[in-house]
Design a protein around this motif. Sequence first.
Motif, PDB file in Angstrom:
ATOM      1  N   LEU A  35       5.104  -3.493 -18.657  1.00 32.40           N
ATOM      2  CA  LEU A  35       6.237  -3.365 -19.571  1.00 32.40           C
ATOM      3  C   LEU A  35       7.561  -3.408 -18.817  1.00 32.40           C
ATOM      4  CD1 LEU A  35       4.939  -0.493 -21.902  1.00 32.40           C
ATOM      5  CD2 LEU A  35       4.608  -2.975 -22.141  1.00 32.40           C
ATOM      6  N   TRP A  36       7.647  -2.623 -17.757  1.00 26.06           N
ATOM      7  CA  TRP A  36       8.871  -2.515 -16.957  1.00 26.06           C
ATOM      8  C   TRP A  36       8.543  -2.755 -15.485  1.00 26.06           C
ATOM      9  CZ3 TRP A  36      13.465  -1.984 -19.367  1.00 26.06           C
ATOM     10  CH2 TRP A  36      13.481  -1.441 -20.659  1.00 26.06           C
ATOM     11  N   LEU A  37       9.372  -3.545 -14.831  1.00 22.41           N
ATOM     12  CA  LEU A  37       9.246  -3.822 -13.399  1.00 22.41           C
ATOM     13  C   LEU A  37      10.460  -3.267 -12.680  1.00 22.41           C
ATOM     14  CD1 LEU A  37       8.078  -5.256 -10.860  1.00 22.41           C
ATOM     15  CD2 LEU A  37       9.305  -7.315 -11.615  1.00 22.41           C
ATOM     16  N   SER A  38      10.222  -2.509 -11.633  1.00 17.98           N
ATOM     17  CA  SER A  38      11.292  -1.900 -10.849  1.00 17.98           C
ATOM     18  C   SER A  38      11.719  -2.821  -9.713  1.00 17.98           C
ATOM     19  CB  SER A  38      10.814  -0.566 -10.273  1.00 17.98           C
ATOM     20  OG  SER A  38      11.803   0.021  -9.457  1.00 17.98           O
ATOM     21  N   LEU A  39      13.016  -3.034  -9.570  1.00 24.12           N
ATOM     22  CA  LEU A  39      13.568  -3.803  -8.450  1.00 24.12           C
ATOM     23  C   LEU A  39      14.274  -2.824  -7.516  1.00 24.12           C
ATOM     24  CD1 LEU A  39      15.002  -6.932 -10.307  1.00 24.12           C
ATOM     25  CD2 LEU A  39      12.748  -6.633  -9.256  1.00 24.12           C
ATOM     26  N   ASP A  40      13.820  -2.766  -6.275  1.00 21.62           N
ATOM     27  CA  ASP A  40      14.320  -1.778  -5.327  1.00 21.62           C
ATOM     28  C   ASP A  40      14.635  -2.433  -3.986  1.00 21.62           C
ATOM     29  OD1 ASP A  40      13.764   0.871  -6.816  1.00 21.62           O
ATOM     30  OD2 ASP A  40      11.864  -0.202  -6.976  1.00 21.62           O
ATOM     31  N   LEU A  62       1.976 -14.377   2.122  1.00 23.39           N
ATOM     32  CA  LEU A  62       2.476 -15.573   1.454  1.00 23.39           C
ATOM     33  C   LEU A  62       1.460 -16.040   0.425  1.00 23.39           C
ATOM     34  CD1 LEU A  62       4.038 -17.595   4.421  1.00 23.39           C
ATOM     35  CD2 LEU A  62       5.229 -16.334   2.614  1.00 23.39           C
ATOM     36  N   GLY A  63       1.934 -16.343  -0.758  1.00 23.05           N
ATOM     37  CA  GLY A  63       1.048 -16.707  -1.847  1.00 23.05           C
ATOM     38  C   GLY A  63       0.524 -15.526  -2.630  1.00 23.05           C
ATOM     39  N   GLY A  64       0.886 -14.302  -2.206  1.00 18.36           N
ATOM     40  CA  GLY A  64       0.448 -13.099  -2.908  1.00 18.36           C
ATOM     41  C   GLY A  64       1.459 -12.680  -3.962  1.00 18.36           C
ATOM     42  N   VAL A  65       1.006 -11.832  -4.865  1.00 19.54           N
ATOM     43  CA  VAL A  65       1.888 -11.307  -5.901  1.00 19.54           C
ATOM     44  C   VAL A  65       2.919 -10.392  -5.256  1.00 19.54           C
ATOM     45  CG1 VAL A  65       2.030  -9.908  -7.990  1.00 19.54           C
ATOM     46  CG2 VAL A  65       0.091 -11.447  -7.648  1.00 19.54           C
ATOM     47  N   MET A  66       4.192 -10.608  -5.570  1.00 22.66           N
ATOM     48  CA  MET A  66       5.259  -9.777  -5.024  1.00 22.66           C
ATOM     49  C   MET A  66       5.067  -8.326  -5.433  1.00 22.66           C
ATOM     50  SD  MET A  66       7.912  -9.813  -3.141  1.00 22.66           S
ATOM     51  CE  MET A  66       9.218  -8.627  -2.790  1.00 22.66           C
ATOM     52  N   GLU A  67       5.272  -7.448  -4.490  1.00 21.23           N
ATOM     53  CA  GLU A  67       5.058  -6.021  -4.712  1.00 21.23           C
ATOM     54  C   GLU A  67       6.149  -5.446  -5.602  1.00 21.23           C
ATOM     55  OE1 GLU A  67       5.274  -2.148  -1.863  1.00 21.23           O
ATOM     56  OE2 GLU A  67       3.978  -3.772  -1.180  1.00 21.23           O
ATOM     57  N   GLY A  68       5.837  -4.366  -6.285  1.00 24.41           N
ATOM     58  CA  GLY A  68       6.832  -3.669  -7.090  1.00 24.41           C
ATOM     59  C   GLY A  68       6.200  -2.620  -7.969  1.00 24.41           C
ATOM     60  N   GLY A  69       6.930  -1.531  -8.190  1.00 24.37           N
ATOM     61  CA  GLY A  69       6.469  -0.503  -9.087  1.00 24.37           C
ATOM     62  C   GLY A  69       6.656  -0.920 -10.535  1.00 24.37           C
ATOM     63  N   THR A  70       5.780  -0.449 -11.402  1.00 22.87           N
ATOM     64  CA  THR A  70       5.843  -0.820 -12.810  1.00 22.87           C
ATOM     65  C   THR A  70       5.533   0.375 -13.704  1.00 22.87           C
ATOM     66  OG1 THR A  70       3.509  -1.411 -13.087  1.00 22.87           O
ATOM     67  CG2 THR A  70       4.972  -3.123 -12.234  1.00 22.87           C
ATOM     68  N   ALA A  91       1.496   0.235  -9.271  1.00 21.04           N
ATOM     69  CA  ALA A  91       2.062  -0.707  -8.307  1.00 21.04           C
ATOM     70  C   ALA A  91       1.564  -2.106  -8.634  1.00 21.04           C
ATOM     71  CB  ALA A  91       1.667  -0.311  -6.888  1.00 21.04           C
ATOM     72  N   ALA A  92       1.614  -2.479  -9.924  1.00 17.43           N
ATOM     73  CA  ALA A  92       1.077  -3.765 -10.372  1.00 17.43           C
ATOM     74  C   ALA A  92       1.849  -4.948  -9.820  1.00 17.43           C
ATOM     75  CB  ALA A  92       1.065  -3.824 -11.902  1.00 17.43           C
ATOM     76  N   GLY A  93       3.118  -4.779  -9.490  1.00 16.45           N
ATOM     77  CA  GLY A  93       3.893  -5.871  -8.923  1.00 16.45           C
ATOM     78  C   GLY A  93       4.427  -6.822  -9.982  1.00 16.45           C
ATOM     79  N   TRP A  94       4.877  -7.985  -9.510  1.00 15.41           N
ATOM     80  CA  TRP A  94       5.573  -8.941 -10.358  1.00 15.41           C
ATOM     81  C   TRP A  94       4.565  -9.801 -11.124  1.00 15.41           C
ATOM     82  CZ3 TRP A  94      10.631 -11.154  -7.841  1.00 15.41           C
ATOM     83  CH2 TRP A  94      11.354 -10.107  -7.250  1.00 15.41           C
ATOM     84  N   GLN A  95       3.895  -9.220 -12.067  1.00 15.52           N
ATOM     85  CA  GLN A  95       2.947  -9.974 -12.869  1.00 15.52           C
ATOM     86  C   GLN A  95       2.798  -9.305 -14.237  1.00 15.52           C
ATOM     87  OE1 GLN A  95      -0.896 -10.078 -10.982  1.00 15.52           O
ATOM     88  NE2 GLN A  95      -0.814  -7.930 -10.364  1.00 15.52           N
ATOM     89  N   GLU A  96       2.349 -10.084 -15.199  1.00 16.70           N
ATOM     90  CA  GLU A  96       2.272  -9.592 -16.573  1.00 16.70           C
ATOM     91  C   GLU A  96       1.083  -8.666 -16.799  1.00 16.70           C
ATOM     92  OE1 GLU A  96       2.287 -13.143 -18.920  1.00 16.70           O
ATOM     93  OE2 GLU A  96       4.462 -13.146 -19.122  1.00 16.70           O
ATOM     94  N   SER A 343       1.204 -15.140 -17.340  1.00 15.52           N
ATOM     95  CA  SER A 343       1.938 -15.626 -16.172  1.00 15.52           C
ATOM     96  C   SER A 343       1.916 -14.570 -15.084  1.00 15.52           C
ATOM     97  CB  SER A 343       3.385 -15.935 -16.548  1.00 15.52           C
ATOM     98  OG  SER A 343       3.442 -16.942 -17.527  1.00 15.52           O
ATOM     99  N   ARG A 344       1.868 -15.014 -13.843  1.00 16.45           N
ATOM    100  CA  ARG A 344       1.977 -14.114 -12.695  1.00 16.45           C
ATOM    101  C   ARG A 344       3.087 -14.632 -11.815  1.00 16.45           C
ATOM    102  NH1 ARG A 344      -2.781 -12.887  -9.216  1.00 16.45           N
ATOM    103  NH2 ARG A 344      -2.837 -15.110  -8.886  1.00 16.45           N
ATOM    104  N   GLY A 345       3.840 -13.714 -11.232  1.00 13.50           N
ATOM    105  CA  GLY A 345       4.935 -14.117 -10.372  1.00 13.50           C
ATOM    106  C   GLY A 345       6.196 -14.317 -11.190  1.00 13.50           C
ATOM    107  N   SER A 346       7.147 -15.101 -10.665  1.00 18.23           N
ATOM    108  CA  SER A 346       8.419 -15.299 -11.347  1.00 18.23           C
ATOM    109  C   SER A 346       8.968 -16.674 -11.061  1.00 18.23           C
ATOM    110  CB  SER A 346       9.434 -14.253 -10.871  1.00 18.23           C
ATOM    111  OG  SER A 346       8.942 -12.959 -11.102  1.00 18.23           O
ATOM    112  N   ARG A 347       9.668 -17.219 -12.024  1.00 20.60           N
ATOM    113  CA  ARG A 347      10.296 -18.520 -11.821  1.00 20.60           C
ATOM    114  C   ARG A 347      11.504 -18.379 -10.911  1.00 20.60           C
ATOM    115  NH1 ARG A 347       8.116 -21.949 -15.539  1.00 20.60           N
ATOM    116  NH2 ARG A 347       7.292 -21.008 -17.442  1.00 20.60           N
ATOM    117  N   SER A 348      11.757 -19.432 -10.127  1.00 17.83           N
ATOM    118  CA  SER A 348      12.925 -19.437  -9.259  1.00 17.83           C
ATOM    119  C   SER A 348      14.095 -20.009 -10.033  1.00 17.83           C
ATOM    120  CB  SER A 348      12.655 -20.261  -7.992  1.00 17.83           C
ATOM    121  OG  SER A 348      11.588 -19.708  -7.263  1.00 17.83           O
TER     122      SER A 348
END
Length: 364
Positions: A35-40, A62-70, A91-96, A343-348
């Motif tokens: 639901l919510w992704l933390s950017l730190d 490299l090629g892994g899901v970017m880390e992040g608290g959710t 700690a699901a990271g940048w993924q849905e 979707s997993r990850g994020s668009r540039s």
Amino acid sequence: MLAGRPDGPPRLEDFALEEGPIPEPGAGEVLMRTLWLSLDPYLRGRMGSSASHSSSTAPVPLGGVMEGGTVSQVVSSNDGGLASGDLVVSAAGWQEYAVAPAASLRRIDARGLPASTALGVLGMPGLTAYAGLHVIGRPAAGETVVVAAATGTVGSLVGQLARIAGARAVGIAGGQRKSAWLRECAIFDAVVDHRSPDFVERLADATPDGIDVYFENVGGHVWQAVWPRLNRHARVPVCGIASAYNASVADVSGDVAGLMSGLVTRSITLQGFVFRDHEQLRPQFEADVGRWVNEGRIAYHEDVVEGLANAPAAFLGMLAGEHVGKRLVRVAHEATARPRRASRGSRSQPPSGHHSGSSRGRPA
């Protein structure tokens, strides 16, 4: 996904988007929807190639899901302790969607506040502020507490906790918008703009009796201005050095001997820490800060970006200091339906104008 290791400041090209099937939870695991992704700021170090913001943990591959608290919602559970619909910190990271052991998750007790606060004022940044100030800083009534990066979640909470303890709070921020928020919402006793050409003089005017506690988040020219003003027996909790996050080589060429000599002659305590050092304080921290926010004694601000695709540009903007308060990505609203793909990850790509912000606690 992490597509590249930045040499210096990260770029949009360092991120990529991938799609795949939603994973299935195994025994003792749960499937969660983010639901919510933390950017730190610490995530810059997790990208690698940042010598001055390294970690004892290996960087994201490299090629892994970017880390992040959710903050995530349980979709299905194979563990009796969590049920579908529960909200958890993970700690699901940048993924849905993500799967994780139920034992690694913490069910949210937001104490009447929005669930997003579990990533900010009642989350890791909040515990960092609470522990660093009370365990290392130990402000006494009448003392002067100075905090850099004062409009961030950590810095703004440090100043407000200092005032609750009876100390005088001085915030260091960059620009009129941030300085105004500190004065009008967080009610700091004094605010100094580090971008001012006479910053050193203004800091001296704001701390006529010197500095008893300096909460360090920045380093660089801010530290250089603070150092001469530290009183004898001053305490300096250090939780980050934002000015050096993008350095690829650790610089130890400064006057280290002079620094250590000053620590000795002025009996100054300089101590680095991370919030995990003080996890035992979480129950008391959540009780205290949750109560003070509900009472209007603590204000906080959330800077919200809509959509996982906008996470990279929002992250780069956060590192550049364009936000006030806690920067979050709203990935989804609470729901129970489960789509076939995710979707997993994020668009540039840059944010598409869906920024929003809200200050809660003490009214603006």
